[in-house]
Scaffold this motif. Structure first.
Motif, PDB file in Angstrom:
ATOM      1  N   LYS A   1       2.697  58.269  60.103  1.00 13.97           N
ATOM      2  CA  LYS A   1       3.659  58.142  61.305  1.00 13.97           C
ATOM      3  C   LYS A   1       4.734  57.315  60.771  1.00 13.97           C
ATOM      4  O   LYS A   1       5.925  57.593  61.074  1.00 13.97           O
ATOM      5  N   ILE A   2       4.534  56.355  59.657  1.00 14.06           N
ATOM      6  CA  ILE A   2       5.785  55.717  59.076  1.00 14.06           C
ATOM      7  C   ILE A   2       6.497  56.753  58.137  1.00 14.06           C
ATOM      8  O   ILE A   2       8.001  56.751  58.312  1.00 14.06           O
ATOM      9  N   LEU A   3       6.081  57.510  57.588  1.00  9.50           N
ATOM     10  CA  LEU A   3       6.698  58.884  57.061  1.00  9.50           C
ATOM     11  C   LEU A   3       7.448  59.552  58.039  1.00  9.50           C
ATOM     12  O   LEU A   3       8.590  59.854  57.594  1.00  9.50           O
ATOM     13  N   ALA A   4       6.937  59.756  59.018  1.00 11.88           N
ATOM     14  CA  ALA A   4       7.609  60.477  60.157  1.00 11.88           C
ATOM     15  C   ALA A   4       8.778  59.862  60.640  1.00 11.88           C
ATOM     16  O   ALA A   4       9.849  60.338  60.827  1.00 11.88           O
ATOM     17  N   MET A   5       8.987  58.641  60.695  1.00 13.44           N
ATOM     18  CA  MET A   5      10.011  57.500  60.846  1.00 13.44           C
ATOM     19  C   MET A   5      11.122  57.703  59.816  1.00 13.44           C
ATOM     20  O   MET A   5      12.234  58.105  60.180  1.00 13.44           O
ATOM     21  N   ASN A   6      10.613  57.903  58.564  1.00 11.39           N
ATOM     22  CA  ASN A   6      11.721  58.277  57.422  1.00 11.39           C
ATOM     23  C   ASN A   6      12.211  59.610  57.731  1.00 11.39           C
ATOM     24  O   ASN A   6      13.270  59.878  57.247  1.00 11.39           O
ATOM     25  N   VAL A   7      11.565  60.590  58.244  1.00 11.37           N
ATOM     26  CA  VAL A   7      11.972  61.879  58.247  1.00 11.37           C
ATOM     27  C   VAL A   7      13.178  61.848  59.715  1.00 11.37           C
ATOM     28  O   VAL A   7      14.254  62.456  59.581  1.00 11.37           O
ATOM     29  N   ALA A   8      12.858  61.072  60.572  1.00  8.50           N
ATOM     30  CA  ALA A   8      13.635  60.904  61.571  1.00  8.50           C
ATOM     31  C   ALA A   8      14.750  60.171  61.168  1.00  8.50           C
ATOM     32  O   ALA A   8      16.055  60.746  61.507  1.00  8.50           O
ATOM     33  N   TYR A   9      14.810  59.153  60.408  1.00 11.04           N
ATOM     34  CA  TYR A   9      16.008  58.354  60.062  1.00 11.04           C
ATOM     35  C   TYR A   9      16.760  59.377  59.165  1.00 11.04           C
ATOM     36  O   TYR A   9      18.049  59.338  59.277  1.00 11.04           O
ATOM     37  N   TYR A  10      16.194  60.191  58.313  1.00 12.35           N
ATOM     38  CA  TYR A  10      16.919  61.033  57.227  1.00 12.35           C
ATOM     39  C   TYR A  10      17.733  62.027  58.328  1.00 12.35           C
ATOM     40  O   TYR A  10      19.108  62.391  58.052  1.00 12.35           O
ATOM     41  N   LEU A  11      17.142  62.506  59.038  1.00 16.35           N
ATOM     42  CA  LEU A  11      17.733  63.756  59.862  1.00 16.35           C
ATOM     43  C   LEU A  11      18.858  63.101  60.888  1.00 16.35           C
ATOM     44  O   LEU A  11      20.003  63.602  60.956  1.00 16.35           O
ATOM     45  N   TYR A  12      18.622  61.951  61.696  1.00 14.18           N
ATOM     46  CA  TYR A  12      19.729  61.108  62.192  1.00 14.18           C
ATOM     47  C   TYR A  12      20.898  60.878  61.494  1.00 14.18           C
ATOM     48  O   TYR A  12      22.113  60.943  61.971  1.00 14.18           O
ATOM     49  N   ALA A  13      20.571  60.341  60.248  1.00 18.08           N
ATOM     50  CA  ALA A  13      21.750  59.947  59.445  1.00 18.08           C
ATOM     51  C   ALA A  13      22.631  61.016  59.074  1.00 18.08           C
ATOM     52  O   ALA A  13      23.625  61.170  58.904  1.00 18.08           O
ATOM     53  N   ASN A  14      21.977  62.201  58.756  1.00 11.34           N
ATOM     54  CA  ASN A  14      22.400  63.441  58.582  1.00 11.34           C
ATOM     55  C   ASN A  14      23.309  64.145  59.719  1.00 11.34           C
ATOM     56  O   ASN A  14      24.212  64.794  59.316  1.00 11.34           O
ATOM     57  N   LEU A  15      22.705  64.279  60.728  1.00  9.00           N
ATOM     58  CA  LEU A  15      23.358  64.833  61.634  1.00  9.00           C
ATOM     59  C   LEU A  15      24.499  63.829  62.662  1.00  9.00           C
ATOM     60  O   LEU A  15      25.356  64.465  63.068  1.00  9.00           O
ATOM     61  N   GLN A  16      24.214  62.659  62.340  1.00 11.10           N
ATOM     62  CA  GLN A  16      25.251  61.461  63.207  1.00 11.10           C
ATOM     63  C   GLN A  16      25.404  60.573  62.255  1.00 11.10           C
ATOM     64  O   GLN A  16      24.994  59.473  62.349  1.00 11.10           O
ATOM     65  N   PRO A  17      26.320  60.862  60.897  1.00 12.78           N
ATOM     66  CA  PRO A  17      26.408  60.010  60.124  1.00 12.78           C
ATOM     67  C   PRO A  17      27.352  58.927  60.645  1.00 12.78           C
ATOM     68  O   PRO A  17      27.136  57.645  60.336  1.00 12.78           O
ATOM     69  N   THR A  18      28.141  58.911  61.435  1.00 11.05           N
ATOM     70  CA  THR A  18      29.048  57.973  62.055  1.00 11.05           C
ATOM     71  C   THR A  18      28.269  56.982  62.985  1.00 11.05           C
ATOM     72  O   THR A  18      28.315  55.666  62.787  1.00 11.05           O
ATOM     73  N   LEU A  19      27.438  57.593  63.807  1.00 10.54           N
ATOM     74  CA  LEU A  19      26.570  56.706  64.827  1.00 10.54           C
ATOM     75  C   LEU A  19      25.395  55.904  64.109  1.00 10.54           C
ATOM     76  O   LEU A  19      25.161  54.856  64.289  1.00 10.54           O
ATOM     77  N   SER A  20      25.047  56.436  62.876  1.00 12.11           N
ATOM     78  CA  SER A  20      24.044  55.832  62.108  1.00 12.11           C
ATOM     79  C   SER A  20      24.341  54.602  61.534  1.00 12.11           C
ATOM     80  O   SER A  20      23.608  53.799  61.240  1.00 12.11           O
ATOM     81  N   LEU A  21      25.675  54.647  61.204  1.00 12.07           N
ATOM     82  CA  LEU A  21      26.197  53.411  60.611  1.00 12.07           C
ATOM     83  C   LEU A  21      26.783  52.601  61.639  1.00 12.07           C
ATOM     84  O   LEU A  21      27.044  51.061  61.360  1.00 12.07           O
ATOM     85  N   ALA A  22      26.989  52.639  62.802  1.00 11.78           N
ATOM     86  CA  ALA A  22      27.576  52.103  63.966  1.00 11.78           C
ATOM     87  C   ALA A  22      26.710  50.943  64.295  1.00 11.78           C
ATOM     88  O   ALA A  22      27.301  49.877  64.740  1.00 11.78           O
ATOM     89  N   VAL A  23      25.396  50.970  64.345  1.00  6.15           N
ATOM     90  CA  VAL A  23      24.507  49.919  64.674  1.00  6.15           C
ATOM     91  C   VAL A  23      24.932  48.592  63.965  1.00  6.15           C
ATOM     92  O   VAL A  23      24.744  47.646  64.687  1.00  6.15           O
ATOM     93  N   LEU A  24      25.402  48.616  62.709  1.00  7.63           N
ATOM     94  CA  LEU A  24      25.727  47.430  62.150  1.00  7.63           C
ATOM     95  C   LEU A  24      26.824  46.639  62.839  1.00  7.63           C
ATOM     96  O   LEU A  24      27.040  45.622  62.970  1.00  7.63           O
ATOM     97  N   SER A  25      27.998  47.568  63.263  1.00 10.12           N
ATOM     98  CA  SER A  25      29.108  47.076  63.970  1.00 10.12           C
ATOM     99  C   SER A  25      28.926  46.378  65.294  1.00 10.12           C
ATOM    100  O   SER A  25      29.529  45.370  65.475  1.00 10.12           O
TER     101      SER A  25
END
Length: 323
Positions: free
Chosen positions: A168-192
């Motif tokens: 399940k933790i691995l699945a979280m990493n798959v999710a984050y990989y896909l999210y970052a590649n599909l939404q690169p701008t939004l994936s970095l926006a959380v810090l702002s």
């Protein structure tokens, strides 16, 4: 016929286009009005020149020359049951504005985004925009909130994966990989969204929503680590708490994906391309925690592929279409 439908989501475009083509073939103007109001309510307050067809001379002409203003000007001819409430129209218009803001940020970056650009791109007045967003930062926080909603959905699906806690933790990493590649701008926006310069200019209501979603996302990861400890797959240690493990996992996934999506020309990054570095990094981290089964005891490449196939097939299709 070439259709130019700007700032409407692809799903709404297809729905609207299908119904408009049917109405044009039938020659029914009232039915066309009905299709416009039911399939694309976001156009209710927008000029109708946003839908146009190619001109043989190279320009474009309005698709609806009979209508001089906006859809609202002819709403008396449309069935009452199809009308949206004022609250629904406001909510839909805000989502449209966020769609446009998202495109602007993708194109120009966060630093160069401005409300003036959003005014020009949307066709709405500045007063209308400020009815939705108290500031530029508030609008960008709305984008952050949208990104967090996507992340929460993907993390929830990852947590529901039929596998061990480590899978399940691995699945979280798959999710984050896909999210970052599909939404690169939004994936970095959380810090702002969490920096003082943003929070002090973001509306209290939107800040509260961001905090609530942030807590829900964090709890999803915490719960998996707690379950792993309960099942004996992880040792309960005062030096390595659930909170620390969740943070380290996020830091590893966030940093790796940020580099892989934004700094691929750097030598250290480019030479890692072509390998499943996200899986390798995840395995090194979880093995170091003593998270069982260890990578020497389990085929996590097969687990990764199963997550892609069983949990994130739609996102995998989107990613394939982008390449």
């Amino acid at each position: 016929m070439k259709w130019l439908l700007k700032y409407i989501s692809p799903a709404r475009q297809q729905c609207l286009l299908h119904q408009i083509r049917q109405m044009l073939r039938a020659g029914s103007t009232p039915a066309l009005c009905q299709a416009g109001n039911s399939a694309a309510p976001l156009m209710a307050d927008k000029p109708l020149w946003m839908a146009s067809e190619s001109d043989p001379e190279g320009g474009s002409k309005p698709l609806f020359p009979l209508f001089s203003g906006k859809l609202g000007a002819v709403k008396a001819d449309c069935p009452l049951g199809l009308r949206k409430s004022k609250a629904e129209k406001i909510a839909e218009r805000e989502q449209l504005l966020l769609d446009i803001a998202h495109e602007l940020v993708n194109r120009d970056g966060f630093a160069d985004f401005s409300m003036d650009k959003l005014v020009r791109a949307s066709g709405y007045s500045k007063g209308t925009l400020y009815n939705h967003f108290s500031s530029k930062e508030d609008c960008l926080s709305g984008l952050c909130l949208r990104g967090m909603a996507m992340m929460e959905d993907m993390f929830s699906r990852a947590a529901a994966f039929d596998g061990t806690p480590r899978e399940k933790i691995l699945a979280m990493n798959v999710a984050y990989y896909l999210y970052a590649n599909l939404q690169p701008t939004l994936s970095l926006a959380v810090l702002s969204a969490k920096t003082p310069s943003f929070t002090e200019k973001t509306s209290a209501a939107r800040s509260e929503l961001i905090d609530e979603r942030d807590l829900r996302i964090t709890r999803i990861v915490d719960d998996i680590y707690r379950n792993a400890i309960e099942q004996g797959d992880l040792q309960d240690s005062p030096e390595l708490t659930v909170e620390l493990m969740a943070f380290i996992s996020w830091a590893q996934a966030f940093g790796l994906n940020a580099l892989m999506t934004t700094a691929c020309d750097i030598t250290a990054v480019s030479r890692a391309m072509g390998t499943n570095v996200a899986l390798i990094s995840c395995n090194l981290l979880l093995d170091g925690m003593g998270f069982k089964p260890l990578s020497s005891e389990w085929d996590y490449q097969a687990s990764w592929e199963r997550v892609e196939r069983d949990v994130f097939a739609p996102e995998m299709a989107q990613l394939a279409a982008m390449k």
